[in-house]
Design an enzyme around this catalytic site. Structure first.
Site, PDB file in Angstrom:
ATOM      1  N   THR A  33     -90.965  52.379   9.044  1.00  0.00           N
ATOM      2  CA  THR A  33     -90.564  52.212   7.665  1.00  0.00           C
ATOM      3  C   THR A  33     -91.096  50.676   6.882  1.00  0.00           C
ATOM      4  OG1 THR A  33     -88.643  53.880   7.889  1.00  0.00           O
ATOM      5  CG2 THR A  33     -88.617  52.754   5.700  1.00  0.00           C
ATOM      6  N   GLU A 181     -72.750  57.577   7.111  1.00  0.00           N
ATOM      7  CA  GLU A 181     -73.758  57.954   6.310  1.00  0.00           C
ATOM      8  C   GLU A 181     -74.326  59.462   6.462  1.00  0.00           C
ATOM      9  OE1 GLU A 181     -77.897  56.614   4.389  1.00  0.00           O
ATOM     10  OE2 GLU A 181     -77.274  55.500   6.031  1.00  0.00           O
ATOM     11  N   LYS A 223     -70.858  56.370   3.419  1.00  0.00           N
ATOM     12  CA  LYS A 223     -72.230  55.972   2.547  1.00  0.00           C
ATOM     13  C   LYS A 223     -72.800  57.596   2.233  1.00  0.00           C
ATOM     14  CE  LYS A 223     -76.616  53.660   2.619  1.00  0.00           C
ATOM     15  NZ  LYS A 223     -77.336  52.581   3.112  1.00  0.00           N
ATOM     16  N   GLY A 266     -81.371  56.978  -2.350  1.00  0.00           N
ATOM     17  CA  GLY A 266     -81.938  58.454  -2.053  1.00  0.00           C
ATOM     18  C   GLY A 266     -83.025  58.807  -2.496  1.00  0.00           C
TER      19      GLY A 266
END
Length: 344
Positions: A33, A181, A223, A266
């Site tokens: 990433t 999460e 989260k 997001g």
């Protein structure tokens, strides 16, 4: 003086992470990433460049007024800053709590390849012991729930909920606060009502599993995604609708014992993620602290300003500080349009 119990240490750390007006920087991008992000500014993803980028974030003067903790990738946890100070010591010296991403990523779910299961439980107990020795006081595990034709299935939600709870229990055993999460992705044409329904199903199962596996709710953080329209939905819900719908969903399924909810951004724009958080806090009647655990939404302006050049570090740090300040204000419900104009 009596030594604090491990339970009390977990509670104290969880509360410190959601101190008033503060949130969490997610700087835990995997090598893949962070490579994509560096590629976007024409910078090669070498260990030295990744170190230099994280260093500029962590050494930003004054950001600790708005950032309570930083989630690190494993590589970064064991790295030092450009001055030779271990990153964990650098952060701790500023009053910022070091954390660590511990999952091994989302992989195709056996029997339902259009869905994902997060892996990384094998050997986690031993890894957590090493992370705690290195200075990590909290951790994060991300599960991915996709909305689509016939999905998510109960199978996908159940297996991910079980893994999240198993991870959380192992964290608390090691004296590490787990951030749980479960992310319902915003990709797709679904509207906000479908997102709400799926988020409710997901949170219900996650908390069933957390309770079944005896996770101390006061010593963890949640989260979640915000309840929001899909990226391809022609009718995008407004800021007030997102805030009201998200709060309704959370009130139905998140026990008040959880000290804080630190939202993921997001894929929202920097400004929109801040506006949504601010609108929720302006309601003023949530039983948990509502704050942020943003990655790209805190970092994007800094990354663009830096562009891999040491001469640009002050400008990049200024960009990061401004976004941290805006989100710190949103965590209090005090963010204004004027602040955004100042940041520009």
């Amino acid at each position: 003086m009596r030594k604090k119990s491990m339970q009390q240490q977990l509670i104290d750390t969880a509360r410190a992470l959601v101190a008033p007006g503060k949130g969490i920087l997610a700087a835990d991008e995997s090598t893949g990433t962070i490579t994509k992000r560096l590629d976007s500014i024409g910078v090669e993803s070498t260990e030295a460049n990744r170190q230099a980028y994280r260093d500029l974030l962590f050494t930003t003067e004054g950001a600790e007024a708005f950032v309570s903790g930083v989630i690190l990738f494993e590589e970064t946890l064991f790295q030092s800053g450009l001055d030779g100070t271990p990153f964990t010591d650098l952060l701790t010296g500023k009053g910022v709590i070091p954390g660590i991403k511990v999952d091994k990523g989302a992989k195709p779910l056996a029997g339902s390849p259009d869905e994902k299961i997060t892996e990384g439980l094998d050997g986690l107990r031993e890894r957590l012991a090493d992370y705690a020795k290195a200075g990590a006081r909290f951790a994060k595990w991300r599960a991915v729930i996709t909305i689509g034709d016939g999905i998510p299935t109960d199978y996908c939600i159940d297996t991910n909920a079980h893994a999240l709870a198993r991870y959380a229990a192992l964290c608390q055993e090691a004296g590490i606060v787990p951030i749980v999460e479960p992310e319902v992705l915003m990709d797709g044409p679904h509207d906000i009502h479908r997102c709400e329904a799926v988020t409710e199903r997901t949170l219900a199962r996650v908390f069933d599993e957390l309770l079944a596996q005896q996770v101390l709710l006061e010593g963890m953080l949640l989260k979640p995604n915000m309840v929001i329209s899909g990226t391809e939905c022609p009718q995008q819900a407004g800021v007030d609708e997102v805030a009201a719908t998200t709060l309704r969903c959370l009130r139905r399924h998140v026990p008040a014992a959880v000290p804080g909810i630190v939202f993921l951004s997001g894929g929202q724009s920097d400004e929109l993620a801040t506006r949504h958080l601010n609108a929720m806090n302006q309601h003023g009647d949530a039983p948990w602290t509502l704050s942020f655990s943003y990655g790209r939404a805190l970092q994007a302006p800094a990354l663009a300003a830096w562009s891999g050049k040491s001469d640009n570090v002050p400008a990049a740090q200024q960009a990061y500080y401004r976004r941290a300040r805006c989100n710190g204000a949103a965590a209090r419900g005090q963010y204004t349009d004027a602040m955004e104009q100042d940041a520009a």
